[in-house]
Write a protein that holds these residues in place. Sequence first.
Motif, PDB file in Angstrom:
ATOM      1  N   GLU A  89       0.881  -1.168   0.000  1.00 26.78           N
ATOM      2  CA  GLU A  89       0.000   0.000   0.000  1.00 26.78           C
ATOM      3  C   GLU A  89       0.917   1.217   0.000  1.00 26.78           C
ATOM      4  OE1 GLU A  89      -2.759  -0.396   3.272  1.00 26.78           O
ATOM      5  OE2 GLU A  89      -3.454  -2.332   2.508  1.00 26.78           O
ATOM      6  N   LEU A  90       0.993   1.885  -1.151  1.00 29.77           N
ATOM      7  CA  LEU A  90       2.052   2.880  -1.334  1.00 29.77           C
ATOM      8  C   LEU A  90       1.548   4.316  -1.395  1.00 29.77           C
ATOM      9  CD1 LEU A  90       4.144   0.955  -4.025  1.00 29.77           C
ATOM     10  CD2 LEU A  90       4.476   0.985  -1.548  1.00 29.77           C
ATOM     11  N   GLU A  91       0.224   4.501  -1.244  1.00 27.02           N
ATOM     12  CA  GLU A  91      -0.282   5.869  -1.304  1.00 27.02           C
ATOM     13  C   GLU A  91       0.118   6.586  -0.006  1.00 27.02           C
ATOM     14  OE1 GLU A  91      -2.548   3.266  -0.980  1.00 27.02           O
ATOM     15  OE2 GLU A  91      -2.476   2.778  -3.129  1.00 27.02           O
ATOM     16  N   GLY A  92       0.364   7.870  -0.095  1.00 27.99           N
ATOM     17  CA  GLY A  92       0.656   8.653   1.112  1.00 27.99           C
ATOM     18  C   GLY A  92       2.100   8.549   1.547  1.00 27.99           C
ATOM     19  N   PRO A  93       2.474   9.330   2.551  1.00 25.49           N
ATOM     20  CA  PRO A  93       3.889   9.379   2.951  1.00 25.49           C
ATOM     21  C   PRO A  93       4.359   8.134   3.687  1.00 25.49           C
ATOM     22  CG  PRO A  93       2.550  10.851   4.311  1.00 25.49           C
ATOM     23  CD  PRO A  93       1.637  10.295   3.274  1.00 25.49           C
ATOM     24  N   ILE A  94       3.433   7.407   4.298  1.00 23.16           N
ATOM     25  CA  ILE A  94       3.852   6.171   4.978  1.00 23.16           C
ATOM     26  C   ILE A  94       3.464   4.975   4.108  1.00 23.16           C
ATOM     27  CG2 ILE A  94       3.543   4.734   7.030  1.00 23.16           C
ATOM     28  CD1 ILE A  94       3.126   7.269   8.625  1.00 23.16           C
ATOM     29  N   LYS A  95       4.486   4.232   3.723  1.00 19.77           N
ATOM     30  CA  LYS A  95       4.254   3.064   2.849  1.00 19.77           C
ATOM     31  C   LYS A  95       4.028   1.844   3.732  1.00 19.77           C
ATOM     32  CE  LYS A  95       5.918   6.028  -0.117  1.00 19.77           C
ATOM     33  NZ  LYS A  95       4.939   6.983  -0.648  1.00 19.77           N
ATOM     34  N   LYS A  96       3.030   1.049   3.354  1.00 22.05           N
ATOM     35  CA  LYS A  96       2.736  -0.151   4.145  1.00 22.05           C
ATOM     36  C   LYS A  96       3.034  -1.402   3.305  1.00 22.05           C
ATOM     37  CE  LYS A  96      -0.890  -0.428   7.197  1.00 22.05           C
ATOM     38  NZ  LYS A  96      -2.301  -0.674   7.582  1.00 22.05           N
ATOM     39  N   LEU A  97       3.756  -2.343   3.913  1.00 21.60           N
ATOM     40  CA  LEU A  97       4.086  -3.592   3.222  1.00 21.60           C
ATOM     41  C   LEU A  97       3.417  -4.723   3.998  1.00 21.60           C
ATOM     42  CD1 LEU A  97       6.718  -1.558   3.316  1.00 21.60           C
ATOM     43  CD2 LEU A  97       7.795  -3.420   2.110  1.00 21.60           C
ATOM     44  N   ILE A  98       2.632  -5.510   3.296  1.00 20.65           N
ATOM     45  CA  ILE A  98       1.912  -6.590   3.979  1.00 20.65           C
ATOM     46  C   ILE A  98       2.561  -7.916   3.602  1.00 20.65           C
ATOM     47  CG2 ILE A  98      -0.324  -7.760   4.230  1.00 20.65           C
ATOM     48  CD1 ILE A  98      -0.354  -4.185   3.201  1.00 20.65           C
ATOM     49  N   PRO A 271       6.466   8.137  -5.792  1.00 26.40           N
ATOM     50  CA  PRO A 271       7.497   8.856  -5.032  1.00 26.40           C
ATOM     51  C   PRO A 271       7.846   8.124  -3.736  1.00 26.40           C
ATOM     52  CG  PRO A 271       5.786  10.370  -5.785  1.00 26.40           C
ATOM     53  CD  PRO A 271       5.299   8.985  -6.106  1.00 26.40           C
ATOM     54  N   GLY A 272       9.143   8.046  -3.469  1.00 26.75           N
ATOM     55  CA  GLY A 272       9.586   7.374  -2.246  1.00 26.75           C
ATOM     56  C   GLY A 272       9.757   5.871  -2.404  1.00 26.75           C
ATOM     57  N   VAL A 273       9.446   5.368  -3.578  1.00 27.72           N
ATOM     58  CA  VAL A 273       9.619   3.928  -3.830  1.00 27.72           C
ATOM     59  C   VAL A 273      10.642   3.762  -4.959  1.00 27.72           C
ATOM     60  CG1 VAL A 273       8.489   1.766  -4.459  1.00 27.72           C
ATOM     61  CG2 VAL A 273       7.263   3.473  -3.090  1.00 27.72           C
ATOM     62  N   PHE A 274      11.645   2.947  -4.706  1.00 27.83           N
ATOM     63  CA  PHE A 274      12.755   2.772  -5.634  1.00 27.83           C
ATOM     64  C   PHE A 274      12.880   1.282  -5.971  1.00 27.83           C
ATOM     65  CE2 PHE A 274      13.209   6.267  -2.754  1.00 27.83           C
ATOM     66  CZ  PHE A 274      13.502   7.336  -3.588  1.00 27.83           C
ATOM     67  N   ALA A 275      13.521   0.990  -7.087  1.00 28.14           N
ATOM     68  CA  ALA A 275      13.743  -0.422  -7.437  1.00 28.14           C
ATOM     69  C   ALA A 275      15.161  -0.565  -7.965  1.00 28.14           C
ATOM     70  CB  ALA A 275      12.743  -0.884  -8.479  1.00 28.14           C
ATOM     71  N   ALA A 276      15.790  -1.694  -7.709  1.00 23.82           N
ATOM     72  CA  ALA A 276      17.191  -1.890  -8.085  1.00 23.82           C
ATOM     73  C   ALA A 276      17.454  -3.353  -8.417  1.00 23.82           C
ATOM     74  CB  ALA A 276      18.089  -1.456  -6.919  1.00 23.82           C
ATOM     75  N   GLY A 277      18.426  -3.574  -9.298  1.00 25.01           N
ATOM     76  CA  GLY A 277      18.845  -4.941  -9.616  1.00 25.01           C
ATOM     77  C   GLY A 277      17.997  -5.568 -10.717  1.00 25.01           C
ATOM     78  N   ASP A 278      17.954  -6.893 -10.721  1.00 25.29           N
ATOM     79  CA  ASP A 278      17.336  -7.638 -11.827  1.00 25.29           C
ATOM     80  C   ASP A 278      15.850  -7.338 -12.014  1.00 25.29           C
ATOM     81  OD1 ASP A 278      19.762  -8.813 -12.133  1.00 25.29           O
ATOM     82  OD2 ASP A 278      19.144 -10.819 -11.526  1.00 25.29           O
ATOM     83  N   VAL A 279      15.182  -6.844 -10.975  1.00 26.62           N
ATOM     84  CA  VAL A 279      13.737  -6.613 -11.089  1.00 26.62           C
ATOM     85  C   VAL A 279      13.433  -5.346 -11.883  1.00 26.62           C
ATOM     86  CG1 VAL A 279      13.379  -5.196  -8.993  1.00 26.62           C
ATOM     87  CG2 VAL A 279      11.589  -6.773  -9.746  1.00 26.62           C
TER      88      VAL A 279
END
Length: 308
Positions: A89-98, A271-279
């Motif tokens: 859940e990535l909306e808003g300044p606090i990202k939630k990972l379930i 914004p605030g979410v980054f990805a790196a590497g093979d993905v």
Amino acid sequence: MAEEATYDVVIIGGGAAGLAASIYSVRAMLKTLVIERTALGGQILYTGEIENYPGFPEPIGGPELAMLYAKQATRFGVEFQYDTITHLELEGPIKKLIGEEGEYTAKTVIITSGGEHNKLEVPGEEEFSGRGVSYCATCDGNFFRDQDVTVVGGGDAAMDEGLYLTRMTNSVTVVHRREELRASKILQERAFGNPKMSFVWNSAIKEIKGNGDVGSIVVENLKTGELSERETTGVFVYIGFHPINDFMIGAIDLDPAGHVVTDIQMQTSVPGVFAAGDVRTYSERQLANAVGDGVAAALAAYRYISEG
Ligand code: NAP
């Protein structure tokens, strides 16, 4: 009182990209968690010896290098959690990972979930993996000097890696399920023009056989159904690669092949979410690139938080 994120940075995936990101993140005084679903190290855990990573003049075992990354991250205070993330859940300044085991909140997220090579799913593939069956010519090609090897697939990766293998092997036989290649024209021209490369069309590997190491393959002609056995000591499988992205579908922009779209600073569509590497899209799928991507993502996360 407003809700606060538990972590500054949560990294999904404990492969080379994720561990490199974690070292830079924690050294920037960011509270950092790495979530890994199986074992720290990612793809290098499946690589017997790494000879092409700068700074190691002698080969280093993949699992040994993975352990060194994890040790370095631990020394600086990175936290680790074993869990499988199921959605974001990535909306808003606090990202939630379930995850299956719990929920995590963060100011920034770095996705380094990597990918997996598609497998042939034939008898012998699993048994001889690392003993003749390989998914990485640049990693393992040197172990097949002057030998007769087989490449499976007709795409860019098969041609690129097949051509690479011609430099050190005696011969490269491409086994492809159709009678034309999917690879780009320029790679096709190079492959057809290379005297060490030959093609077995309309064919599929039904079994990989050997005694300790790969010795032969059983090939079916898909037009006639005829089976034949061919001697070979290496089977390089290039029938596609799939990013591990199931948990982020709908939450973030992916390219048509399912890789996370990023800019050159590893910023994704959120914004605030980054990805790196093979993905991530356009990854070179090399260890050094994964490490570099991870570092870039951590620095971008640091800037995002400090510019708040
Ligand atoms: P790909 O383009 O999807 O090609 C996969 C190949 O494997 C195809 O020839 C396909 O056959 C065959 N195949 C798929 N499933 C199979 C199965 N179960 N059994 C036997 N054969 C099977 O994948 P890729 O070559 O890994 O490339 C992935 C992406 O990376 C592409 O966009 C590619 O352009 C890019 N890439 C580019 C370069 C470069 O530009 N130098 C190098 C590497 C990768 P069919 O043709 O019959 O479908």
